[in-house]
Write an enzyme that holds these catalytic residues in place. Sequence first.
Site, PDB file in Angstrom:
ATOM      1  N   HIS A  57      -6.264   2.219  11.920  1.00 38.92           N
ATOM      2  CA  HIS A  57      -7.073   1.099  11.448  1.00 38.92           C
ATOM      3  C   HIS A  57      -8.236   0.767  12.388  1.00 38.92           C
ATOM      4  O   HIS A  57      -9.161   0.063  11.973  1.00 38.92           O
ATOM      5  CB  HIS A  57      -6.210  -0.152  11.258  1.00 38.92           C
ATOM      6  CG  HIS A  57      -5.468  -0.187   9.961  1.00 38.92           C
ATOM      7  ND1 HIS A  57      -4.253   0.443   9.779  1.00 38.92           N
ATOM      8  CD2 HIS A  57      -5.765  -0.764   8.773  1.00 38.92           C
ATOM      9  CE1 HIS A  57      -3.826   0.242   8.543  1.00 38.92           C
ATOM     10  NE2 HIS A  57      -4.724  -0.480   7.901  1.00 38.92           N
ATOM     11  N   ASN A  75       0.854  -1.193   0.000  1.00 39.61           N
ATOM     12  CA  ASN A  75       0.000   0.000   0.000  1.00 39.61           C
ATOM     13  C   ASN A  75       0.893   1.248   0.000  1.00 39.61           C
ATOM     14  O   ASN A  75       0.944   2.018   0.957  1.00 39.61           O
ATOM     15  CB  ASN A  75      -0.930  -0.004   1.211  1.00 39.61           C
ATOM     16  CG  ASN A  75      -2.112   0.929   1.039  1.00 39.61           C
ATOM     17  OD1 ASN A  75      -2.195   1.683   0.070  1.00 39.61           O
ATOM     18  ND2 ASN A  75      -3.022   0.891   1.987  1.00 39.61           N
TER      19      ASN A  75
END
Length: 435
Positions: free
Chosen positions: A338, A307
């Site tokens: 997250h 990512n």
Amino acid sequence: MDWLRLFFLHPVSLYQGAAFPFALLFNYLCGMDSFSTRARYLFLLAGGGVLAVAAMGPYALLIFIPALCTVALVSSCGPQEVHRLTFFFQMGWQTLCHLGLHYTEYYLQEPPPVRFYIALSSLMLLTQRVTSLSLDIREGKVEAASGSIRNRSSLSECLSETLPYFSYLLFFPALLGGPLCSFQRFQACVERPSSSYPSISFWALTWRGVQIAGLECLRVVLRRAVSAGAGLEECQQLECIYVMWSTAGLFKLTYYTHWILDDSLLHAAGFGSEAGQRSGEEGYIPDVDMWTLETTHRISLFARQWNRSTARWLRRLVFQNSRRWPVLQTFAFSAWWHGLHPGQVFGFLCWSVMVEADYLIHAFANVSISSWPLRLLYRALTWAQTQLIIAYVMLAVEGRSLSSLGRLCCSYNSIFPGVYCVLLFLLAKRKQKCN
């Protein structure tokens, strides 16, 4: 038809696919002289609003409220304080939303609506754009709006000044996914002349489509193999290694597919490739480099390439501003971003320890191993170790819950991060003695 059904019925993929014709339409209209810069901003903003309501329903307010508050802060605060205020507001809002998810999942024991998951995912991407914009303002890369807003007398002029910010935070090609696009790049892409607007490369889009189809076929095959075998709670001894590796492979293929689709949407709208890049600005990079991720024998390199736009954002936001333990602070913040589920906290902290061990192990190996056969063996062993440790971390992060984490930690798979923890302790002690 199985892989087609699996892919196109995925909620985020479905809405990204629905937005694709509008991205092509935007690209086409930008090549016309009659399509003004203001109309471009409005098109992107309106498309983002419609897509948010369609994909998230009432949960779209979780996106609209922080976007509105961010523009208000950017328009009223000075360059030196705007980042601190927007950062704490945005992360506070996102944390409250994640706590709502925790309450529904762990206390009420009810599955949250799919639209709520989509809204949370979009909110995390919004946090990237908000903090990227505020950092650019603080560093002087983007002119603060507060001074120009104060000099405006009418409401229409104020709205005209803030329109680029609203459009950047909510523009539809990056609302549900995609690499982080800086405000500088976004503004340069939108405001470039019609004559220099890039034409759509249908060959590039076709190649991305072929990649997506191939990955989906692999995912269907791997899913059947995983379904036919035992689960992590039923596996025995070495079988657990195969279960962990194949399950993590499913997760990776899913990520690869979505990242390529997100990149295709941005490319179709004219925000991909080298379009709009200014001198001194970091160029556009897609989130996925499958070759590097699947062949590297270094966990630290995997962390930088996984990512990629998010890794670059974390490096700028946390790593470069940390005086002590920058790796640990970066992964700890990633766990916060997250959602702070038990598996995520353990997984990201474990990943940070593995990265520190990776630095010491490879530094020691570069000095100690000289013959090429041993180097080849060392590279093969560390490649396998890297892939298995990443699979371990991925299962911890994706499992999220405490029960799932307990099953993972009690399996034979804990041997692999355990080996690196022992090597980290021994090599750190050796380095301390040498110093």
